[in-house]
Structure formats: structure tokens, C-alpha cells
Design a protein around this motif. Structure first.
Motif, PDB file in Angstrom:
ATOM      1  N   GLY A  50      -2.649   3.158  -4.922  1.00  0.00           N
ATOM      2  CA  GLY A  50      -3.356   1.879  -4.959  1.00  0.00           C
ATOM      3  C   GLY A  50      -2.999   0.965  -3.802  1.00  0.00           C
ATOM      4  N   SER A  51      -3.999   0.273  -3.278  1.00  0.00           N
ATOM      5  CA  SER A  51      -3.793  -0.656  -2.174  1.00  0.00           C
ATOM      6  C   SER A  51      -4.353  -2.027  -2.554  1.00  0.00           C
ATOM      7  N   THR A  52      -3.774  -3.065  -1.981  1.00  0.00           N
ATOM      8  CA  THR A  52      -4.322  -4.406  -2.203  1.00  0.00           C
ATOM      9  C   THR A  52      -5.219  -4.824  -1.037  1.00  0.00           C
ATOM     10  N   THR A  64      -7.173  -3.125  -5.320  1.00  0.00           N
ATOM     11  CA  THR A  64      -7.034  -4.205  -6.299  1.00  0.00           C
ATOM     12  C   THR A  64      -7.929  -5.365  -5.898  1.00  0.00           C
ATOM     13  N   GLN A  96      -7.787  -2.939 -10.631  1.00  0.00           N
ATOM     14  CA  GLN A  96      -7.794  -1.829  -9.670  1.00  0.00           C
ATOM     15  C   GLN A  96      -9.090  -1.042  -9.820  1.00  0.00           C
ATOM     16  N   ARG A  99       1.335   2.001  -6.726  1.00  0.00           N
ATOM     17  CA  ARG A  99       1.031   1.188  -5.550  1.00  0.00           C
ATOM     18  C   ARG A  99       1.573   1.780  -4.256  1.00  0.00           C
ATOM     19  N   ALA A 126       2.424  -2.186   1.617  1.00  0.00           N
ATOM     20  CA  ALA A 126       2.783  -2.649   0.273  1.00  0.00           C
ATOM     21  C   ALA A 126       2.324  -4.086   0.077  1.00  0.00           C
ATOM     22  N   ALA A 127       1.981  -4.425  -1.169  1.00  0.00           N
ATOM     23  CA  ALA A 127       1.476  -5.771  -1.451  1.00  0.00           C
ATOM     24  C   ALA A 127       2.550  -6.797  -1.162  1.00  0.00           C
TER      25      ALA A 127
END
Ligand code: SAM
Length: 419
Positions: A161-163, A184, A189, A214, A220-221
């Protein structure tokens, strides 16, 4: 038929019946790439349960897993890989999805898979070799920058997962290429398949709900969207990077104290609540949060049962909040002096969602303008970076991408604070 073949055939038949697998090519890949060889520590039958299997944790948090078969199937359908394609996967894990991709591209294609952890890459390599899938290139690298040496790619798939949408991924797409990633958006998500229309512009061809670990490393967020309530036990997932302390205090009150109830139209099944109403509310109003409580009796028992835990939607306002409960059926419960106003806002959101035909993630269209891509049509046009309102209804992700979200039922997602 051996036990593992029988279990695999049953899993694939279920995925077809549930509509997760739609194309004969994805079906053949799932039938022919043996998942149990990527989970050597499990007995073969268990490896064909439709569940994600954690394979690495750090400080009690899962950082890698072999993905859930139904999610893998959904994403392979979204990715639409053809024979001969060059594909980059970011997030090798144990290598199973890379093996499926290798099956899909065939002998004339190429698959590169990268993972940030060398031990995982070594495991993926060994598993792929054991499965006889030696055409996959495995690389230890931070996928935040893609993998320039083998670019351009017809398909780039993140299984992490990526922001934000990194410009490197867009720049490494071949003309007409497709980028698929769990992104996200306002705390939800979403697995989004994007095609590139111009250098820095993407448009979604398919959107689904998903839940992935994530991205670590450079992508990283910057902030966490999750917080634990002061009393402990409950987790709050918010649409904004940081949940402010006043919101937490307000929600703490909601899960501990009695409130005032008012009926609400029934939103339907848990999936309607989560992928539908929850998403609608989060996109419309960044004050909406998801609440996850401990399983079992107590105040938590009145909220939505999701994945063995108890969960609900909350909306905080000035000195109060409202929570949507499943039991008693479809009730909005208000807490604190400002609770009634929050409950009014909540009721309006539920009415809006029902009036729009109860849309789900699959009904979303997302357009993205990604700054920083070479030959960039978007250069300078998304100057507003960081999460938060963009001033025109757009959402700005953590990499500075401007996302415009609209529902298929028509119009831009309703938004109360982005104007
Ligand atoms: C859900 S797992 C991948 C599942 C896998 N593709 C499969 O076939 O089941 C996500 C993976 O992403 C990796 N990851 C996290 N951050 C990364 C990064 N910055 N670059 C590359 N891989 C990363 C993790 O180490 C983890 O193995």
C-alpha cells in the motif's frame, strides 16, 4: 489428483463462482502456479484457504505476507496482462504473484519483482525456482523509485500500500501502460488501475477496495492515519494523516458512554457499509473515521461486525460526535453537547449515499495529475503538496499528486471542506 491439486482446483472454482476470476487467462495462471510451493511451511491444503498468510513481522506488525487469493485474482483482472508484456512488481513477498505474472506474460514477456528486504527476495527466488518459474528477475531494492534498469514497463503493479503516486512509477510506464496500486485515498485503501493519458496524467479504469501492508523506505507515509483511543483497545482510522487529540477524546466518550439514539435508513450488508457508505462518507467529509474495537461483548458489540472485530463509522464535530451503529439496527447515536449537529451531518451523508443508488468503490472514477514526470503536462499545476484540501475538491496525496474523485452516478464526490 493429489491433495494440493484438489485444494487448488476447489479454490479457483470458488473464485470463479464469486466473480473474482473472470478471464480464462487469470484462471489458468491460478490453476497452474502452485501457491503451496510459496508457503513451504504450511501443509498444502491450508495453503489454498482464501486467506492472506503473514510471513514476516517487525515489532509485532506484519510487514510481509502472501496475499489473499481473492485479492490477487481481483488485481490480476484489473492489471489485464497480455502475453509478451514487460511487468514490474513492487513487493515480491514470497514470490507467488510474480509467478502468476510470469505465467501471464509467457516466454516472450518479462517480469521483474523487487522487495525492500533481502531475506524476502532470497525466499522468493528459492520459491520461484522450486516452482520452475525461472524467468522472473528478483531484485532487492526500494520500489519507491521503481526499477529503472528494466524500464519501460507495460504494467507496473504494487502489491504493497502507498499513500501517494510516485512520479518514477509513471515515468517508467510504456505508452499505453497501466499502473495498478493500493492507494490510500482519504483513509480508505483502494486498488486502482490507472492508464496514462499524458505524461503526468492518469485516469482510473477500475477501482476496488483492498487492504495491504504499507510501503516502507523512501515512499513510507509521513504520518500515521491510525491512533489508539486513550482508554485502549479501540483503533481509530481517519481520513487525515494525524488524528487530533480532541477527536480522540470525543470518540473515547462515544465508545464508553451512553448517547442519544435516532433511527437511520438501513445501509444494508457489511460490505455496503464498508465499501459503500464508509467510502462515501470518508470522501465527502474528512471528519468521518472508522472505529475498530476489540471483539466480544461490551459497548463494542453494538457496532458493525467486521473481520472478527467490531467496527463502526464515527463523525466528530465541535464538542461531540455521532457514531453509526448496526445494533440496534441502523441507528445514529449522538454523544456530547455537539453530538446532535454531528448526527445531522451523518444523517445527511446516509441520505446522500442512498439517493445516489448506494455506490461502492467499483463505482468510483479517479483522475490523477502527478507532478515531476519528465515531459510533464502537469508540471507546476499541482503545486499544493502534502495531504489536505486542494481548494477545488481535489485530494492531494502524500507524493503531491492531485486526485479528482467522482462517482459513476454523476458528479464529483460531495465534499464539505474542500471548496
Ligand atoms: C503483501 S506483501 C507482497 C505479496 C506478494 N506480492 C505475494 O505474491 O503474495 C508486500 C511486500 O512489499 C514489500 N515492501 C514494502 N515496502 C517496499 C518497498 N519500498 N519496496 C519494495 N518492496 C516493499 C514488503 O517487504 C512485502 O514483502
Amino acid at each position: 489428483m493429489s491433495t494440493d491439486s484438489t485444494a487448488r482446483a476447489r479454490l479457483v472454482a470458488d473464485l470463479v463462482q464469486e466473480g473474482r476470476v473472470r478471464s480464462p487467462r487469470v484462471r489458468a495462471a491460478l490453476e497452474e502456479v502452485p501457491r503451496h510451493l510459496f508457503l513451504p511451511e504450511l501443509d498444502p491444503v491450508t495453503a489454498y484457504a482464501d486467506e492472506a498468510v503473514p510471513i514476516k513481522s517487525d515489532g509485532g506488525v506484519t510487514v510481509s505476507s502472501v496475499s489473499q487469493p481473492s485479492m490477487v485474482a481481483i488485481m490480476l483482472e484489473q492489471l489485464d496482462v497480455a502475453a509478451g508484456h514487460h511487468v514490474l512488481e513492487i513487493g515480491a513477498g514470497a514470490g507467488w504473484n510474480a509467478g502468476l505474472l510470469a505465467h501471464l506474460v509467457g516466454p516472450d514477456g518479462a517480469v521483474t519483482t523487487v522487495d525492500i528486504d533481502a531475506d524476502l527476495v532470497a525466499g522468493a527466488r528459492a520459491n520461484l525456482d522450486a516452482a520452475g518459474l525461472d524467468g522472473v528477475v528478483t531484485v532487492t531494492a526500494d520500489g519507491a523509485v521503481g526499477h529503472p534498469p528494466s524500464a519501460p514497463y507495460d504494467r507496473i503493479e504494487l502489491t504493497v500500500g502507498s499513500t501517494g503516486i510516485r512520479p518514477e512509477w509513471v515515468a517508467q510506464l510504456a505508452p499505453g501502460g497501466r499502473l495498478l496500486l493500493p492507494l490510500t485515498v482519504r483513509g480508505s485503501q483502494l486498488s486502482i488501475a490507472f492508464t496514462r493519458t499524458e505524461a503526468g496524467r492518469l485516469t482510473s479504469t477500475s477501482v476496488r477496495s483492498c487492504a495491504f501492508v504499507r510501503l516502507r523506505g523512501a515512499g513510507a507515509a509521513p504520518g500515521a492515519e491510525e491512533a489508539v483511543l486513550p482508554g485502549g483497545g479501540w483503533t481509530v482510522q481517519a481520513a487525515v494523516p494525524q488524528v487530533d487529540p480532541a477527536t480522540l477524546r470525543s470518540l473515547e466518550r462515544a465508545v464508553r458512554e451512553p448517547g442519544t439514539d435516532r433511527p437511520s435508513p438501513a445501509p444494508g450488508s457489511v460490505s455496503d457499509l464498508w465499501d459503500g457508505l464508509g467510502l462515501w462518507c470518508a470522501l465527502a467529509d474528512p471528519a468521518v473515521v472508522r472505529l475498530f474495537g476489540p471483539a466480544g461483548p461490551g459497548p463494542a458489540a453494538a457496532l458493525f461486525p467486521v473481520a472478527g472485530a467490531r467496527a463502526g463509522l464515527g463523525l466528530t464535530g465541535d464538542d461531540g460526535c455521532a457514531v453509526l451503529l448496526a445494533e440496534p439496527a441502523a441507528t445514529i447515536r449522538a454523544f456530547g453537547p455537539g453530538g446532535d449537529a454531528a448526527a445531522d451531518r451523518f444523517a445527511a451523508l446516509v441520505d446522500g449515499w442512498l439517493a445516489a443508488g448506494s455506490p461502492h468503490a467499483a463505482d468510483l472514477r479517479i483522475d490523477a495529475v502527478v507532478p515531476g514526470v519528465a515531459g510533464d503536462a502537469a508540471r507546476g499545476s499541482a503545486g499544493n503538496t502534502g495531504a489536505g484540501p486542494a481548494g477545488d475538491g481535489a485530494i492531494i496525496d502524500s507524493a503531491g499528486t492531485r486526485l479528482t474523485v467522482s462517482w459513476a452516478s454523476g458528479g464529483t464526490a460531495p465534499s464539505r471542506d474542500t471548496a
